[in-house]
Design a protein around this motif. Structure first.
Motif, PDB file in Angstrom:
ATOM      1  N   ASP A   1      16.127  54.112  79.799  1.00  0.00           N
ATOM      2  CA  ASP A   1      17.358  54.518  80.489  1.00  0.00           C
ATOM      3  C   ASP A   1      18.488  54.756  79.490  1.00  0.00           C
ATOM      4  N   ALA A   2      18.626  53.869  78.523  1.00  0.00           N
ATOM      5  CA  ALA A   2      19.691  54.016  77.528  1.00  0.00           C
ATOM      6  C   ALA A   2      19.472  55.261  76.679  1.00  0.00           C
TER       7      ALA A   2
ATOM      8  N   THR B   1      18.027  57.973  77.577  1.00  0.00           N
ATOM      9  CA  THR B   1      18.314  59.141  78.418  1.00  0.00           C
ATOM     10  C   THR B   1      19.808  59.402  78.544  1.00  0.00           C
ATOM     11  N   SER B   2      20.603  58.341  78.590  1.00  0.00           N
ATOM     12  CA  SER B   2      22.029  58.506  78.908  1.00  0.00           C
ATOM     13  C   SER B   2      22.962  58.380  77.710  1.00  0.00           C
ATOM     14  N   VAL B   3      22.426  58.112  76.530  1.00  0.00           N
ATOM     15  CA  VAL B   3      23.278  57.733  75.405  1.00  0.00           C
ATOM     16  C   VAL B   3      24.253  58.829  74.972  1.00  0.00           C
TER      17      VAL B   3
ATOM     18  N   THR C   1      25.461  61.264  77.152  1.00  0.00           N
ATOM     19  CA  THR C   1      26.056  61.931  78.307  1.00  0.00           C
ATOM     20  C   THR C   1      27.503  61.545  78.516  1.00  0.00           C
ATOM     21  N   GLU C   2      28.203  62.403  79.241  1.00  0.00           N
ATOM     22  CA  GLU C   2      29.609  62.161  79.568  1.00  0.00           C
ATOM     23  C   GLU C   2      29.771  60.950  80.477  1.00  0.00           C
ATOM     24  N   LYS C   3      28.720  60.621  81.233  1.00  0.00           N
ATOM     25  CA  LYS C   3      28.839  59.540  82.204  1.00  0.00           C
ATOM     26  C   LYS C   3      28.699  58.163  81.579  1.00  0.00           C
ATOM     27  N   GLU C   4      28.388  58.108  80.294  1.00  0.00           N
ATOM     28  CA  GLU C   4      28.202  56.813  79.644  1.00  0.00           C
ATOM     29  C   GLU C   4      29.545  56.097  79.534  1.00  0.00           C
ATOM     30  N   THR C   5      29.686  54.964  80.226  1.00  0.00           N
ATOM     31  CA  THR C   5      30.937  54.220  80.192  1.00  0.00           C
ATOM     32  C   THR C   5      30.721  52.761  79.795  1.00  0.00           C
ATOM     33  N   GLU C   6      29.512  52.288  79.870  1.00  0.00           N
ATOM     34  CA  GLU C   6      29.231  50.892  79.565  1.00  0.00           C
ATOM     35  C   GLU C   6      29.421  50.618  78.077  1.00  0.00           C
TER      36      GLU C   6
ATOM     37  N   ARG D   1      29.111  60.816  72.004  1.00  0.00           N
ATOM     38  CA  ARG D   1      29.495  62.057  72.676  1.00  0.00           C
ATOM     39  C   ARG D   1      30.182  63.000  71.689  1.00  0.00           C
TER      40      ARG D   1
END
Length: 196
Positions: free
Chosen positions: A133-134, A136-138, A140-145, A161
Motif C-alpha cells: 500500500d505504501a 502504491t501511494s508514496v 501521490t498527491e493524496k499522501e498525507t500521513e 511528490r
C-alpha cells in the motif's frame, strides 16, 4: 535555564533546525517555481556523482548518528541532460529518506545503470522498507500521513511528490521497489543528451 540544561537541549535543537531548513528548501524550490509561474526547467550537462557527493556531505551528520555507511558507486562518466538544482533536490530527498528509514549500522548505496537513452539512478537502503500500500501511494498527491524514521525523525510527505514532479519535468520517471524489513530501492531515470 542553566548553561548545563541549555547544552543538553542543543543536539535536539540542531536536529530540528536541520529538519526545518530541509523542508523550507523543498517548499521554496517547489512552491516558488511550480506554483507561481510553472516549474522552470533549465537543463544542462551535469555530473550525478558530484551531486551525490554533495548530498552525502550535507547529510553526513544524520548518517553518523546512526553509524550508517554511505557508498557513492557512481562513475564520473554518468552525465545527464537535466536541471542541476532540481536533480539536486531529488537526490538530496531520496538520500535523506534513506537515512531516515535505515536502522543503525545500515548501508545506503547510490549507483547508476546505463540504458540506451537514459541513466537510471538508484538509491538503495537496507532499512525498514514499505508494504504494498505504501509503495502504491508514496508519490501521490493524496499522501498525507507522516511517517517517522527509525530514531523517530519526522517527515512532511512533501519530498517525494516534489521528486516526482521534478524528475518528470526533466524527461524521466521515478519509482520504488520495497519490502518490509528488507529495505527500499528508489530509482529514477534522466536523459543522457538533450532532445534533437
Amino acid at each position: 535555564m542553566s548553561k548545563t540544561e541549555f547544552m543538553e537541549f542543543m543536539p535536539e535543537i540542531g536536529k530540528n533546525i536541520d529538519s526545518i531548513a530541509f523542508t523550507l528548501n523543498n517548499l521554496l524550490t517547489w512552491g516558488g517555481q511550480s506554483q507561481m509561474n510553472g516549474l522552470s526547467t533549465k537543463p544542462d550537462f551535469i555530473s550525478i556523482k558530484k551531486l551525490v557527493d554533495e548530498s552525502f556531505s550535507l547529510l553526513s551528520k544524520q548518517a553518523e548518528v546512526k553509524s550508517i555507511t554511505t557508498i557513492n558507486d557512481i562513475d564520473n562518466n554518468v552525465i545527464t541532460w537535466s536541471d542541476r538544482d532540481q536533480i539536486d533536490v531529488v537526490i538530496r530527498n531520496l538520500i535523506s529518506n534513506a537515512v531516515k528509514f535505515t536502522r543503525e549500522h545500515g548501508t545506503i548505496t547510490v549507483c547508476a545503470v546505463e540504458e540506451d537513452l537514459f541513466w537510471k539512478i538508484q538509491v538503495k537502503d537496507n532499512g525498514v522498507g514499505m508494504d504494498t500500500d505504501a509503495v502504491t501511494s508514496v508519490f501521490t498527491e493524496k499522501e498525507t500521513e507522516i511517517a517517522y524514521g527509525t530514531l523517530n525523525e519526522k517527515g512532511t510527505g512533501l519530498g517525494l511528490r516534489v521528486c516526482k514532479e521534478m524528475v518528470e519535468n526533466n524527461g524521466g520517471r521515478i519509482w520504488v521497489e520495497s519490502e518490509i524489513n528488507q529495505g527500499s530501492i528508489f530509482s529514477f531515470t534522466l536523459p543522457k543528451t538533450k532532445k534533437v
